[in-house]
Scaffold this motif. Structure first.
Motif, PDB file in Angstrom:
ATOM      1  N   ALA A 179     -15.256  73.593  91.008  1.00  0.00           N
ATOM      2  CA  ALA A 179     -15.860  72.582  91.883  1.00  0.00           C
ATOM      3  C   ALA A 179     -17.182  73.078  92.456  1.00  0.00           C
ATOM      4  N   ASN A 180     -17.239  74.364  92.811  1.00  0.00           N
ATOM      5  CA  ASN A 180     -18.485  74.936  93.322  1.00  0.00           C
ATOM      6  C   ASN A 180     -19.599  74.836  92.289  1.00  0.00           C
ATOM      7  N   LEU A 181     -19.271  75.190  91.061  1.00  0.00           N
ATOM      8  CA  LEU A 181     -20.270  75.127  89.991  1.00  0.00           C
ATOM      9  C   LEU A 181     -20.677  73.680  89.714  1.00  0.00           C
ATOM     10  N   TYR A 182     -19.679  72.815  89.659  1.00  0.00           N
ATOM     11  CA  TYR A 182     -19.915  71.409  89.307  1.00  0.00           C
ATOM     12  C   TYR A 182     -20.825  70.725  90.322  1.00  0.00           C
ATOM     13  N   ALA A 183     -20.643  71.070  91.604  1.00  0.00           N
ATOM     14  CA  ALA A 183     -21.441  70.443  92.653  1.00  0.00           C
ATOM     15  C   ALA A 183     -22.931  70.684  92.449  1.00  0.00           C
ATOM     16  N   PHE A 184     -23.284  71.840  91.882  1.00  0.00           N
ATOM     17  CA  PHE A 184     -24.692  72.156  91.631  1.00  0.00           C
ATOM     18  C   PHE A 184     -25.300  71.128  90.676  1.00  0.00           C
ATOM     19  N   GLY A 185     -24.646  70.899  89.543  1.00  0.00           N
ATOM     20  CA  GLY A 185     -25.178  69.943  88.573  1.00  0.00           C
ATOM     21  C   GLY A 185     -25.181  68.523  89.094  1.00  0.00           C
ATOM     22  N   VAL A 186     -24.125  68.141  89.824  1.00  0.00           N
ATOM     23  CA  VAL A 186     -24.012  66.770  90.339  1.00  0.00           C
ATOM     24  C   VAL A 186     -25.179  66.445  91.268  1.00  0.00           C
ATOM     25  N   ILE A 187     -25.379  67.281  92.283  1.00  0.00           N
ATOM     26  CA  ILE A 187     -26.382  66.940  93.304  1.00  0.00           C
ATOM     27  C   ILE A 187     -27.802  67.039  92.762  1.00  0.00           C
ATOM     28  N   TRP A 188     -28.074  68.017  91.896  1.00  0.00           N
ATOM     29  CA  TRP A 188     -29.436  68.149  91.387  1.00  0.00           C
ATOM     30  C   TRP A 188     -29.773  67.080  90.361  1.00  0.00           C
ATOM     31  N   SER A 189     -28.798  66.621  89.568  1.00  0.00           N
ATOM     32  CA  SER A 189     -29.084  65.521  88.629  1.00  0.00           C
ATOM     33  C   SER A 189     -29.388  64.239  89.401  1.00  0.00           C
ATOM     34  N   PHE A 190     -28.662  63.989  90.508  1.00  0.00           N
ATOM     35  CA  PHE A 190     -28.947  62.826  91.355  1.00  0.00           C
ATOM     36  C   PHE A 190     -30.334  62.950  91.991  1.00  0.00           C
ATOM     37  N   THR A 191     -30.633  64.151  92.494  1.00  0.00           N
ATOM     38  CA  THR A 191     -31.909  64.366  93.187  1.00  0.00           C
ATOM     39  C   THR A 191     -33.089  64.151  92.246  1.00  0.00           C
ATOM     40  N   MET A 192     -33.004  64.685  91.032  1.00  0.00           N
ATOM     41  CA  MET A 192     -34.110  64.553  90.083  1.00  0.00           C
ATOM     42  C   MET A 192     -34.295  63.102  89.663  1.00  0.00           C
ATOM     43  N   ASN A 193     -33.185  62.370  89.524  1.00  0.00           N
ATOM     44  CA  ASN A 193     -33.305  60.957  89.163  1.00  0.00           C
ATOM     45  C   ASN A 193     -33.974  60.171  90.297  1.00  0.00           C
ATOM     46  N   GLY A 194     -33.564  60.435  91.545  1.00  0.00           N
ATOM     47  CA  GLY A 194     -34.176  59.758  92.684  1.00  0.00           C
ATOM     48  C   GLY A 194     -35.657  60.076  92.800  1.00  0.00           C
ATOM     49  N   LEU A 195     -36.010  61.346  92.575  1.00  0.00           N
ATOM     50  CA  LEU A 195     -37.411  61.746  92.658  1.00  0.00           C
ATOM     51  C   LEU A 195     -38.244  61.074  91.562  1.00  0.00           C
ATOM     52  N   ALA A 196     -37.672  60.995  90.344  1.00  0.00           N
ATOM     53  CA  ALA A 196     -38.391  60.362  89.239  1.00  0.00           C
ATOM     54  C   ALA A 196     -38.643  58.886  89.520  1.00  0.00           C
ATOM     55  N   VAL A 197     -37.632  58.178  90.023  1.00  0.00           N
ATOM     56  CA  VAL A 197     -37.796  56.749  90.334  1.00  0.00           C
ATOM     57  C   VAL A 197     -38.824  56.563  91.437  1.00  0.00           C
ATOM     58  N   LEU A 198     -38.803  57.472  92.433  1.00  0.00           N
ATOM     59  CA  LEU A 198     -39.770  57.387  93.529  1.00  0.00           C
ATOM     60  C   LEU A 198     -41.201  57.561  93.015  1.00  0.00           C
ATOM     61  N   VAL A 199     -41.428  58.555  92.169  1.00  0.00           N
ATOM     62  CA  VAL A 199     -42.767  58.796  91.637  1.00  0.00           C
ATOM     63  C   VAL A 199     -43.209  57.634  90.753  1.00  0.00           C
ATOM     64  N   LEU A 200     -42.274  57.091  89.954  1.00  0.00           N
ATOM     65  CA  LEU A 200     -42.621  55.971  89.069  1.00  0.00           C
ATOM     66  C   LEU A 200     -43.002  54.717  89.858  1.00  0.00           C
ATOM     67  N   ARG A 201     -42.585  54.623  91.109  1.00  0.00           N
ATOM     68  CA  ARG A 201     -43.020  53.495  91.948  1.00  0.00           C
ATOM     69  C   ARG A 201     -44.548  53.468  92.062  1.00  0.00           C
ATOM     70  N   TYR A 202     -45.160  54.649  92.058  1.00  0.00           N
ATOM     71  CA  TYR A 202     -46.610  54.740  92.243  1.00  0.00           C
ATOM     72  C   TYR A 202     -47.351  54.884  90.915  1.00  0.00           C
ATOM     73  N   THR A 203     -46.753  55.635  89.959  1.00  0.00           N
ATOM     74  CA  THR A 203     -47.451  55.818  88.682  1.00  0.00           C
ATOM     75  C   THR A 203     -47.298  54.613  87.769  1.00  0.00           C
ATOM     76  N   HIS A 204     -46.222  53.826  87.936  1.00  0.00           N
ATOM     77  CA  HIS A 204     -46.005  52.614  87.158  1.00  0.00           C
ATOM     78  C   HIS A 204     -45.677  51.460  88.116  1.00  0.00           C
ATOM     79  N   PRO A 205     -46.697  50.985  88.850  1.00  0.00           N
ATOM     80  CA  PRO A 205     -46.442  49.959  89.880  1.00  0.00           C
ATOM     81  C   PRO A 205     -46.338  48.547  89.307  1.00  0.00           C
ATOM     82  N   VAL A 206     -45.473  48.377  88.305  1.00  0.00           N
ATOM     83  CA  VAL A 206     -45.288  47.050  87.711  1.00  0.00           C
ATOM     84  C   VAL A 206     -44.186  46.317  88.470  1.00  0.00           C
TER      85      VAL A 206
END
Length: 756
Positions: free
Chosen positions: A411-438
């Motif tokens: 569970a300790n190991l798994y939590a690392f992948g879970v939270i960072w995959s969510f974080t990177m997806n959120g960050l990518a969507v946030l950046v795409l709001r400005y780089t692809h403002p369609v």
């Protein structure tokens, strides 16, 4: 490979120029309802209910259920990020999508973290299922006085052994390429629903009888961190000084309750129209179901299981809950067995999902030119990307062995992948709001405009929360941080070296033919350069092209065109919402396949047309492609997974799903030994044997005099008999008809065996 629009349609000999491959950019997809989509996601997400609550309590104490509830409520916000991600529909796969937003380096890190998530999903699910099984065996053994309670070491050994066996089983299933079924997911969720309803009703009754108190409220003073819960902050006063930090530490230890959320993106492509509204409906169903199931399990466990006993059930929480309900021991033991059966199904399904998802992600990375095509080389018999599957399962098996059946370690190991995959997806969507403002069909809510500029406060808040939890986890989970960081860095280095090597050698291979790729939105006879009534020959594996050879041997030049068709299966993965570019659909694997097909045609002096389509179901993809091509005949090689009759049945079921009017096809299934099975898809006159014709004639003779002076024809006898059967079915005696039909078939089978 280049695109030459005016290239001739036929893929002739090398002397006629570079062969042409048509890539249909519109995928020939089969679609599912939002209920089935929700069931697929819940099969992954609901598995966390079996271990998340116990793991959280083991670190932060009896207030854990409140934080599990908070994470489940927060999951609705994270789900909104995934819905926006799906609605943007960036072409090219997860690596290209994140690369557009964050650049190549962070894109590779994002994939690395996601792979760490998937690699750990299998082991933690398998070991958790093993813990439940071991707990049931221990309780049963004690009840029947076979032995005392199993020791923790014995329980962990059983759990690890079971996880290894399940992983090996799904390794073989994925090596063979057994298709995932939404029907199976839906049936499992129906069974889970029965268990959840019984559990809730029984727990509520128990609480009313015992007047149980609710868990301590989630105030910082009610958090009791174990030394391992604060990791590198163990000798610091920060958690005690700053209540907000303590809250984030508690949330970090509860984030496993949200694992599986990324599965929502996997099913987006498969959803029926209207896609986005159905995605929202599925998201709401998933949210309500997981909120009720996962959070209530944690609350009920603290309220019902005595504190001293509960510490022994933290890795087997629902099993412990079943054994501490009010009621006879035997009834509780039976319900415990039911919990274990359901848990084994859903957790084992998560093991399979982990292999399927990892396979899909690494295939996409290979298609994006980041991972060597060596990994995608097809299995000589099954045609699957077995090298990727082997690598994944080897890593998962090693992880299970290293864990020794300890869910907390995983569970300790798994939590690392879970939270960072969510974080990177959120960050990518946030950046795409400005780089692809369609304009987007959907945006995460709360987007006020200041001076005409949209400020995505809702998306910023979600991403910031994910990032803070991820950073806190780095300091409170030292083993996971080092293991996850090392794995991600190692995989990042592998990706970087492989990508540079791929760019250096290029996609060309002097030993293989070079092809001109031409993309068309639709697959048509004109686009391919074939006449209606052509022969469609689906191919998938360069090692098994004997059926193409048989067709080329018999076809006469100029009479009928042969279309060699490759159906590229779109694997379900975390990048499931993204389509592939034409050059991704045609990589070195497809180049080898078509080079071999072209060599066979040239050897026989025949001409073939080459086409690629994408689909998420092989049988439906073949039928839809043949319909678009206006083919008259479909020629298949024998499946390595099913019998020829089963293979024909699957094709027949796919034909039934075609829209009206349905075309008629001649279906041929060729065996390596030269035998062939012929079927006709669509309504057609049956092939009657001499015995059946004689029986029909005798009945006609017998009834002709009886109905005189009315004129009776042979087809009248057939029509009358069919109507009588139909009447029996309508009268509600279908079981009797089916039993008689089964007896008839069994008798005929015995006669055929006797005559042979």
């Amino acid at each position: 490979m280049s695109s030459i629009p005016n290239n001739p349609a036929a893929a002739g000999s090398r002397g006629h120029g570079i062969p042409r491959v048509l890539v249909a950019t519109t995928a020939l997809l089969s679609f599912i309802s939002f209920w089935r989509a929700a069931a697929i996601v819940l099969n992954d997400l609901a598995s966390s209910a079996y271990y998340a609550g116990g793991e959280a309590e083991g670190y932060i104490g009896k207030a854990a259920p409140w934080f599990i509830l908070a994470i489940m409520l927060f999951s609705y916000a994270v789900r909104a990020v995934y819905i926006e991600s799906c609605s943007m529909f960036v072409r090219g796969g997860v690596y290209r999508a994140v690369k557009q937003a964050l650049g190549g380096s962070l894109a590779k890190f994002s994939v690395s973290a996601l792979m760490f998530d998937y690699i750990l999903t299998g082991p933690i699910s398998g070991v958790a299922a093993g813990q439940y099984l071991a707990g049931l065996l221990s309780e049963t053994s004690q009840h029947f006085h076979l032995s005392g309670a199993f020791s923790p070491r014995a329980v962990n050994f059983i759990a690890a052994s079971f996880a290894v066996l399940v992983t090996i089983y799904f390794w073989w299933q994925n090596t063979k390429g057994v298709h995932e079924s939404s029907d199976k997911a839906l049936k499992i969720m129906k069974l889970v629903t029965v268990m959840v309803v019984v559990l809730i009703v029984w727990c509520v009754r128990t609480i009313m009888i015992r007047h149980s108190a609710i868990p301590p409220l989630p105030y910082p003073r009610n958090l009791h961190f174990t030394p391992s819960a604060v990791g590198w902050l163990a000798h610091s006063s920060l958690p005690q000084t700053f209540g907000v930090l303590a809250i984030f530490i508690a949330l970090g230890h509860s984030v496993l309750a949200m694992s599986g959320e990324e599965s929502l993106a996997q099913v987006y492509r498969e959803m029926e129209s209207p896609k986005l509204p159905n995605l929202k409906k599925a998201g709401l169903v998933i949210f309500i179901y997981s909120l009720v199931f996962t959070s209530l399990v944690s609350f009920f466990a603290v309220m019902i299981i005595p504190d001293d006993a509960r510490q022994g059930f933290l890795q087997n929480l629902i099993g412990g809950l079943a054994m501490n309900l009010e009621g006879p021991f035997l009834a509780r033991l039976i319900f415990h067995a039911f919990v274990v059966i359901v848990g084994t199904l859903i957790l084992a399904g998560a093991v399979n999902t982990a292999i399927v998802g990892s396979n899909g992600v690494l295939n996409r990375v290979s298609e994006d030119g980041v991972l060597s095509d060596w990994f995608r080389q097809p299995h000589p018999r099954f045609g699957t990307s077995y090298r990727i599957v082997n690598t994944i399962v080897l890593l998962q098996t090693a992880t299970i062995i290293v864990s020794r059946g300890d869910v907390t370690f995983l569970a300790n190991l798994y939590a690392f992948g879970v939270i960072w995959s969510f974080t990177m997806n959120g960050l990518a969507v946030l950046v795409l709001r400005y780089t692809h403002p369609v304009e987007r069909e959907f945006q995460v809510p709360f987007n006020p405009r200041i001076a005409g500029v949209q400020i995505p406060l809702g998306l910023i808040a979600i991403t910031a929360t994910l990032f803070l939890v991820a950073v806190v986890n780095l300091f409170t989970k030292p083993v996971a941080t080092m293991a996850g960081g090392a794995f991600s860095v190692l995989l990042y280095i592998v990706f970087t070296i492989s990508e540079r090597h791929h760019k250096r050698i290029g996609t060309a291979n002097v030993e293989m033919d070079q092809f001109n790729l031409e993309s068309e939105s639709e697959l048509t006879p004109e686009a391919v350069g074939a006449r209606p009534g052509n022969i469609s020959v689906p191919v998938s594996n360069q090692y098994n092209l004997y059926h193409l050879g048989n067709v080329l041997d018999r076809v006469k030049p100029g009479r009928r065109d042969v279309v060699v068709l490759h159906v590229r299966l779109l694997r379900r993965a975390a990048s499931g919402e993204y389509e592939l570019e034409p050059e991704q659909l045609f990589g070195s694997i497809e180049q080898q396949l078509f080079s071999k097909a072209l060599a066979m045609a040239e050897k026989r002096g025949k001409s073939i047309r080459l086409a690629i389509v994408a689909a998420n179901d092989l049988s439906e993809g073949i039928l839809r492609a043949a319909t678009s091509l206006q083919s008259s005949t479909i020629v298949l090689g024998r499946s390595s997974r099913e019998s020829t009759e089963q293979q024909a049945r699957l094709i027949g079921e796919a034909w039934e799903k075609l829209g009206d009017p349905k075309p008629q096809f001649n279906l041929e299934i060729h065996m390596p030994n030269g035998d062939k099975l012929y079927k006709v898809l669509g309504p057609h006159a049956p092939n009657l044997t001499a015995n059946e014709i004689n029986l029909l004639h005798r009945l006609w003779l017998r009834f002709s005099d009886s109905v005189s002076p009315l004129e009776l024809h042979h087809h009248d006898v057939v029509h009358f008999a069919l109507q009588e059967v139909q009447k029996e079915l309508e009268d509600g005696v279908e079981d009797g008809v089916v039993n008689r039909l089964r007896a008839h078939l069994e008798e005929n089978q015995k006669k055929r065996k006797g005559s042979s």
